[in-house]
Write an enzyme that holds these catalytic residues in place. Structure first.
Site, short mmCIF file in Angstrom:
data_model
loop_
_atom_site.label_atom_id
_atom_site.label_comp_id
_atom_site.label_asym_id
_atom_site.label_seq_id
_atom_site.Cartn_x
_atom_site.Cartn_y
_atom_site.Cartn_z
N HIS A 1 5.08 43.50 -8.90
CA HIS A 1 4.22 43.06 -7.82
C HIS A 1 3.83 41.57 -8.38
CE1 HIS A 1 4.53 47.50 -6.59
NE2 HIS A 1 5.38 46.31 -5.82
N LYS B 1 14.53 43.65 -6.90
CA LYS B 1 14.83 44.59 -7.11
C LYS B 1 16.00 45.22 -5.94
CE LYS B 1 13.52 48.85 -8.37
NZ LYS B 1 13.80 49.89 -7.55
P1 AMP Z 1 7.23 48.10 -2.73
O1 AMP Z 1 5.72 47.98 -2.99
O2 AMP Z 1 8.14 48.57 -3.59
O3 AMP Z 1 7.32 48.13 -0.78
O4 AMP Z 1 7.86 45.91 -3.17
C1 AMP Z 1 6.83 45.37 -2.69
C2 AMP Z 1 7.54 44.35 -3.14
O5 AMP Z 1 7.28 44.09 -4.58
C3 AMP Z 1 9.15 43.97 -2.95
O6 AMP Z 1 10.07 42.32 -2.28
C4 AMP Z 1 10.19 45.06 -4.17
O7 AMP Z 1 10.97 44.15 -3.81
C5 AMP Z 1 8.85 44.06 -4.64
N1 AMP Z 1 9.40 44.90 -6.10
C6 AMP Z 1 9.40 45.72 -6.44
N2 AMP Z 1 9.36 46.94 -7.43
C7 AMP Z 1 9.97 45.10 -8.41
C8 AMP Z 1 10.32 44.46 -9.92
N3 AMP Z 1 10.57 45.62 -10.47
N4 AMP Z 1 10.30 43.68 -10.27
C9 AMP Z 1 10.01 42.69 -9.06
N5 AMP Z 1 9.40 42.65 -7.52
C10 AMP Z 1 9.51 44.52 -7.92
#
Ligand code: AMP
Length: 242
Positions: free
Chosen positions: A14, A126
């Site tokens: 993030h 991801k």
């Molecule tokens: P989440 O909080 O898991 O819903 O993710 C929020 C954003 O962060 C989404 O756009 C995900 O694709 C991105 N994201 C989650 N994990 C990763 C990672 N390991 N590397 C890059 N972006 C990520």
């Protein structure tokens, strides 16, 4: 203005998107909202890690300009009686395994884009199918004149494990095992081989497939669902981080 939309429990994946947005824009807005409508499993929603104090501190150190932490009433005054429904791409892979997930995701993404009105919005590779669906939605609903959707690379631990808020729910042993996911996807010749190797290592496999020039997989370990993907042109290369 750049937008980074998350469900919190922030990790370097993030934060790398926040840094990208800070570099590209005058103003960076981060959203933290655990969106119940995209959880098809109530237990997963209840157990989703919520660490707002720590997240606030990390974002402060990072130097972002605004943090929005809406509540359910803010986001769903209609009680989710109005929903966004994509009927093609959302029916496969993650959509097949998580009924309703993509409707909930697209609905909240559209609401947040409309609220914040960023010029660029950053989403991780991801969640590759999610990224494709968000691009498709912004094109279909004609948001592209004002918002640019930017895909960001997956950030991994040294072991190769893709960073995810759900990793914190794995045991120490589970976390070690989970790091085999990326290595197996990368080193197997075909998706069928990868599927077999994953099962041999104790994963339950929802799918492994080569599509959109990538190899994509979803597995379960200790009851935790993990997803990952990589470009097909990286297959066979043995480095542990991207
Ligand atoms: P989440 O909080 O898991 O819903 O993710 C929020 C954003 O962060 C989404 O756009 C995900 O694709 C991105 N994201 C989650 N994990 C990763 C990672 N390991 N590397 C890059 N972006 C990520």
């Amino acid at each position: 203005m750049g937008l980074v939309h998350t469900m919190g429990n922030l990790h370097p994946g993030h934060l790398s998107m926040c840094q990208r947005s800070l570099k590209d824009n005058d103003i960076t807005v981060v959203v933290i909202y655990v969106n119940q409508t995209q959880f098809n499993d109530q237990g997963d929603y209840d157990n989703y890690p919520r660490t707002l104090d720590r997240d606030r501190q990390l974002l402060g150190e990072c130097g972002i300009d605004y943090l929005l932490v809406p509540n359910k009433q803010d986001m769903y005054p209609d009680d989710y009686t109005v929903q966004l429904n994509e009927i093609e791409l959302s029916k496969h892979l993650e959509g097949e395994n998580r009924p309703g997930h993509f409707n909930g995701m697209l609905t909240i993404v559209l609401k947040i884009l409309n609220l914040v009105r960023p010029t660029s919005a950053y989403y991780g590779e991801k969640d590759y199918q999610q990224l494709l669906l968000i691009r498709k939605m912004t094109q279909a609903l004609m948001l592209t004149p004002w918002v640019n959707i930017v895909g960001c690379p997956t950030i991994r631990e040294d072991s190769g494990l893709a960073m995810s808020s759900r990793n914190s729910r794995l045991s120490v042993d589970g976390r070690k095992k989970a790091s085999h996911l990326y290595a197996i996807l990368r080193e197997s010749l075909t998706p069928v081989d990868a599927d077999r190797h994953l099962r041999e290592q104790g994963f339950q496999v929802d799918y492994v497939i080569d599509r959109w020039d990538r190899r994509l997989a979803a597995v379960r370990l200790e009851g935790i669902r993990l997803i990952d993907n990589l470009p097909l042109n990286m297959l066979g290369k043995r480095e542990t981080s991207v």
